[in-house]
Scaffold this active site. Sequence first.
Site, PDB file in Angstrom:
ATOM      1  NE  ARG A  99     -47.732 -27.988 -53.552  1.00 57.27           N
ATOM      2  CZ  ARG A  99     -47.493 -27.847 -52.249  1.00 57.27           C
ATOM      3  NH1 ARG A  99     -46.272 -27.568 -51.834  1.00 57.27           N
ATOM      4  NH2 ARG A  99     -48.462 -27.967 -51.360  1.00 57.27           N
ATOM      5  N   GLY A 138     -38.748 -27.865 -67.579  1.00 55.63           N
ATOM      6  CA  GLY A 138     -39.778 -27.305 -68.451  1.00 55.63           C
ATOM      7  C   GLY A 138     -39.646 -27.653 -69.925  1.00 55.63           C
ATOM      8  NE  ARG A 141     -50.462 -33.212 -49.455  1.00 52.71           N
ATOM      9  CZ  ARG A 141     -51.249 -33.994 -50.173  1.00 52.71           C
ATOM     10  NH1 ARG A 141     -51.425 -33.758 -51.447  1.00 52.71           N
ATOM     11  NH2 ARG A 141     -51.858 -35.017 -49.625  1.00 52.71           N
ATOM     12  CG  HIS A 173     -46.672 -41.296 -64.660  1.00 53.80           C
ATOM     13  ND1 HIS A 173     -46.112 -40.858 -63.477  1.00 53.80           N
ATOM     14  CD2 HIS A 173     -46.392 -42.615 -64.760  1.00 53.80           C
ATOM     15  CE1 HIS A 173     -45.525 -41.890 -62.876  1.00 53.80           C
ATOM     16  NE2 HIS A 173     -45.680 -42.967 -63.635  1.00 53.80           N
ATOM     17  CG  ASN A 189     -49.338 -35.474 -64.219  1.00 57.83           C
ATOM     18  OD1 ASN A 189     -48.435 -34.647 -64.320  1.00 57.83           O
ATOM     19  ND2 ASN A 189     -49.146 -36.660 -63.651  1.00 57.83           N
ATOM     20  CG  ASP A 241     -48.982 -40.697 -61.282  1.00 52.59           C
ATOM     21  OD1 ASP A 241     -49.113 -39.512 -61.630  1.00 52.59           O
ATOM     22  OD2 ASP A 241     -47.960 -41.128 -60.711  1.00 52.59           O
TER      23      ASP A 241
HETATM   24  C1  GRF Z   1     -41.467 -35.386 -67.321  1.00 52.18           C
HETATM   25  O1  GRF Z   1     -40.613 -36.469 -67.552  1.00 52.18           O
HETATM   26  C2  GRF Z   1     -42.828 -35.878 -66.895  1.00 52.18           C
HETATM   27  O2  GRF Z   1     -43.098 -37.180 -67.302  1.00 52.18           O
HETATM   28  C3  GRF Z   1     -42.787 -35.814 -65.409  1.00 52.18           C
HETATM   29  O3  GRF Z   1     -41.935 -34.735 -65.112  1.00 52.18           O
HETATM   30  C4  GRF Z   1     -41.014 -34.535 -66.161  1.00 52.18           C
HETATM   31  C5  GRF Z   1     -40.999 -33.087 -66.493  1.00 52.18           C
HETATM   32  O4  GRF Z   1     -39.978 -32.742 -67.369  1.00 52.18           O
HETATM   33  N1  GRF Z   1     -44.120 -35.642 -64.898  1.00 52.18           N
HETATM   34  P1  GRF Z   1     -39.847 -31.272 -67.942  1.00 52.18           P
HETATM   35  O5  GRF Z   1     -39.727 -30.322 -66.759  1.00 52.18           O
HETATM   36  O6  GRF Z   1     -41.053 -30.995 -68.768  1.00 52.18           O
HETATM   37  O7  GRF Z   1     -38.583 -31.280 -68.749  1.00 52.18           O
END
Ligand code: GRF
Length: 207
Positions: A96, A17, A70, A114, A112, A150
């Site tokens: 998920r 997080g 799902r 990535h 999201n 993605d």
């Molecule tokens: C991040 O690196 C993001 O790119 C990927 O999951 C990771 C989450 O990290 N989708 P965090 O839990 O916010 O530290």
Amino acid sequence: MPQQTPLKIAVLVSGSGTNLQALIDRIEQGDINANIACVISNKAEALALSRARQHGIPTEVLESSAGQKRSEYDALLVKILHRYNVRLVVLAGFMRILTDVMISAFPNAIMNIHPALLPAFPGLNAQRQALEYGVRFTGCTVHFVDSGTDTGPIILQAVVPITAEDTVATISEKIQVEEHRIYPEAVRLFVQGSLKVEERRVKIQLA
Ligand code: GRF
């Protein structure tokens, strides 16, 4: 001008997080007119949940059960999100894949992040994929979520150079610094109504 009511956001997490934390910090600094109505995790032990609790944010744990489809899981998720009157769903390390049940409930309102420059290196272990491929630059991408993995319209990206000394760990660290900068920024743009999706392209209209 009268201050508008803060936009209600939900952050979905599975792990540490740090992106959630970056968003909480920017909201608490008064930079984003939003309210994190709830943090939802599919893992009861996610560190992200304690981060939320430390800031007085309501949390929900929704674990999947054996034999559950799902789409059934997503229907429960939508119920929780509606209960909190959420207008924007922020995926922050939520491990998920969402079904159309979620995507159609929040069209162009799920984001999201990535850890690569999409469309390069989608899916898992994006940092390792970039390193092994030998690219000189990687980075991170904030995008709206559509039904692919993605593949949704891109909102913001940041570039991270790869040097000969880099490992998966060092690249991941550098990418996270950029994530913590551009993810709250993308949320801020959404909240102030500056993002307009036209087919694949996201137009940023500055106020
Ligand atoms: C991040 O690196 C993001 O790119 C990927 O999951 C990771 C989450 O990290 N989708 P965090 O839990 O916010 O530290």
